[in-house]
Design an enzyme around this catalytic site. Sequence first.
Site, short mmCIF file in Angstrom:
data_model
loop_
_atom_site.label_atom_id
_atom_site.label_comp_id
_atom_site.label_asym_id
_atom_site.label_seq_id
_atom_site.Cartn_x
_atom_site.Cartn_y
_atom_site.Cartn_z
N HIS A 1 0.84 -1.21 0.00
CA HIS A 1 0.00 0.00 0.00
C HIS A 1 0.87 1.25 0.00
O HIS A 1 1.73 1.40 0.85
CB HIS A 1 -0.92 0.01 1.24
CG HIS A 1 -2.09 -0.91 1.11
ND1 HIS A 1 -3.25 -0.76 1.81
CD2 HIS A 1 -2.28 -2.00 0.32
CE1 HIS A 1 -4.11 -1.71 1.47
NE2 HIS A 1 -3.53 -2.49 0.58
N LYS B 1 0.96 0.01 15.07
CA LYS B 1 2.36 -0.08 15.50
C LYS B 1 2.71 -1.28 16.41
O LYS B 1 3.89 -1.59 16.59
CB LYS B 1 2.75 1.21 16.27
CG LYS B 1 2.90 2.41 15.36
CD LYS B 1 4.19 2.35 14.57
CE LYS B 1 4.23 3.29 13.42
NZ LYS B 1 4.08 2.68 12.10
P1 RFL Z 1 1.21 -11.72 21.67
O1 RFL Z 1 0.82 -11.79 20.23
O2 RFL Z 1 0.18 -11.33 22.66
O3 RFL Z 1 1.81 -13.13 22.05
C1 RFL Z 1 2.07 -13.50 23.39
C2 RFL Z 1 1.99 -15.01 23.49
O4 RFL Z 1 2.32 -15.39 24.83
C3 RFL Z 1 1.40 -16.37 25.27
N1 RFL Z 1 1.34 -16.34 26.74
C4 RFL Z 1 1.92 -17.26 27.54
N2 RFL Z 1 2.64 -18.38 27.26
C5 RFL Z 1 3.08 -19.11 28.30
N3 RFL Z 1 2.82 -18.81 29.62
C6 RFL Z 1 2.12 -17.70 29.94
N4 RFL Z 1 1.86 -17.41 31.21
C7 RFL Z 1 1.64 -16.88 28.88
N5 RFL Z 1 0.91 -15.75 28.84
C8 RFL Z 1 0.75 -15.44 27.54
C9 RFL Z 1 0.09 -15.97 24.61
O5 RFL Z 1 -0.84 -17.05 24.53
C10 RFL Z 1 0.58 -15.52 23.24
O6 RFL Z 1 0.62 -16.59 22.31
O7 RFL Z 1 2.45 -10.72 21.88
P2 RFL Z 1 3.69 -10.36 20.90
O8 RFL Z 1 4.31 -11.61 20.35
O9 RFL Z 1 4.52 -9.40 21.64
O10 RFL Z 1 3.02 -9.65 19.64
C11 RFL Z 1 2.39 -8.41 19.76
C12 RFL Z 1 1.27 -8.27 18.72
O11 RFL Z 1 0.45 -9.40 18.78
C13 RFL Z 1 0.43 -6.99 18.95
O12 RFL Z 1 1.26 -5.91 19.27
C14 RFL Z 1 -0.39 -6.61 17.71
O13 RFL Z 1 -1.36 -7.58 17.42
C15 RFL Z 1 -1.09 -5.25 17.94
N6 RFL Z 1 -1.98 -4.88 16.83
C16 RFL Z 1 -1.47 -4.32 15.67
N7 RFL Z 1 -0.13 -4.15 15.53
C17 RFL Z 1 0.38 -3.67 14.34
O14 RFL Z 1 1.60 -3.52 14.25
N8 RFL Z 1 -0.41 -3.36 13.26
C18 RFL Z 1 -1.76 -3.51 13.32
O15 RFL Z 1 -2.43 -3.29 12.33
C19 RFL Z 1 -2.34 -3.97 14.57
N9 RFL Z 1 -3.66 -4.13 14.69
C20 RFL Z 1 -3.36 -5.04 16.95
C21 RFL Z 1 -4.18 -4.65 15.85
C22 RFL Z 1 -3.93 -5.59 18.11
C23 RFL Z 1 -5.30 -5.74 18.20
N10 RFL Z 1 -5.82 -6.31 19.38
C24 RFL Z 1 -6.74 -7.37 19.40
C25 RFL Z 1 -5.24 -5.96 20.64
C26 RFL Z 1 -5.55 -4.80 15.93
C27 RFL Z 1 -6.12 -5.31 17.10
C28 RFL Z 1 -7.62 -5.39 17.15
#
Ligand code: RFL
Length: 390
Positions: free
Chosen positions: A72, A297
Amino acid sequence: MHVPVVIVGSGPSGLLLGQLLHLAGIETVILEQRSKAYVLGRIRAGVLEQGMVDMLERAGVGARLRAEGLVHEGFDILFEGRRHRVDLHGLSGGTDVTVYGQTELTLDLMNARDAAGAKTVYEAEDVSIHDFDGERARVRYRKDGLEAWLECDFIAGCDGFHGVCRQSVSPSRITTHEREYPFGWLGVLSETRPVSEELIYVSHPRGFALCSMRSHTLSRYYLQCGLEERVEEWSDERFWEELRRRLDDAANRDLVTGPSIEKSIAPLRSFVAEPMRFGRLFLAGDAAHIVPPTGAKGLNLAASDVHYLSGALIDYYRTNNERGLDAYSQRALRRVWQAERFSWWMTNLLHLFPENGSFGREMQRAEFAYLTASRAAGMALAENYVGLPY
Ligand code: RFL
Ligand code: PHB
């Protein structure tokens, strides 16, 4: 059993760190509390900065992203009925973003990990971390009812906002900064053609909306909603009707509606925990910081953390040099705070904040007018949206 690095969490941060360390010959074990299917079913981010795309290429997981990701060059802002295109490519000096779902990226990283024969323990229960201030850190978990211990040099806390790693640090050693917004995003995924080739961010007197996508046949839409609202109260019909009210005629003409295949509400929050290192424990991604999704982000910050952390660990194992490890927290936080500022700014520009009164609304109008009139303002937005340098 001794492993150089134990990674808690198999989200994008944990998996990408595992892959980069694997390529450098450093063994890791990932402990994930959920099942593989559950992790792959979580619909989250969709927009990747070029810096993250480059990193994924270097990590050897760029093939499908290159083939299927949608490049994009800009997006639209629809502000009180007026459209303004932000020409990311032109304003940033030639940089684009790529639309590719977090679920696809996670799958690519999981497949690479399987191909490498690296170990992931899914459905690891009661993970707890110990002795990260000592000579050897230890991690305990249960799998199928049996207790297991791992001894390691380092623990990477990649376990998201609700994870166990940050919470295991004594509160006296950690400083947190937080802002909760008085609303959430209601998201819908539907197997329909996206309303537009580019994203549309909408600021409307009824609230914010976003038209996004995952592919040419899969759309992702969001509506600003109250924190007290429940997904069950939002039938598909009600969702589409509310979205239509916030869009303009052109978008309404092109909007294709259909049954939702996922619907969820996410609260919006800004959060930073400092520092990001505690002895042998390093936090990365959502475990250390949260941004409201408006600036796209969160996932990209996870990638930049992993860039700094993987580099520091590889340096340590190659040359016994701890300088990168010592600098990790400061380097990562510098970029984190920039992304926090941008996400906060974009959230404030586009959402409805009734409590800010008419003054608040006029500030948003003035900001939007400035953005449409000033190339400098457009450049500042574009520079941040495509991603500041690592
Ligand atoms: P995650 O993806 O939350 O993964 C963490 C993992 O740890 C596990 N976990 C455990 N495992 C063992 N023991 C425990 N006690 C544990 N506790 C937790 C969990 O099950 C999980 O598998 O964190 P990570 O890897 O740091 O990744 C971060 C991203 O997922 C997050 O920042 C993004 O999704 C945010 N986000 C967006 N980011 C972007 O850069 N561009 C976007 O367009 C964007 N859109 C979004 C988003 C987040 C959203 N939500 C739902 C918060 C849109 C939405 C709606
Ligand atoms: C998404 O497609 O999920 C998405 C896109 C842009 C954002 C946030 C979420 O700013």
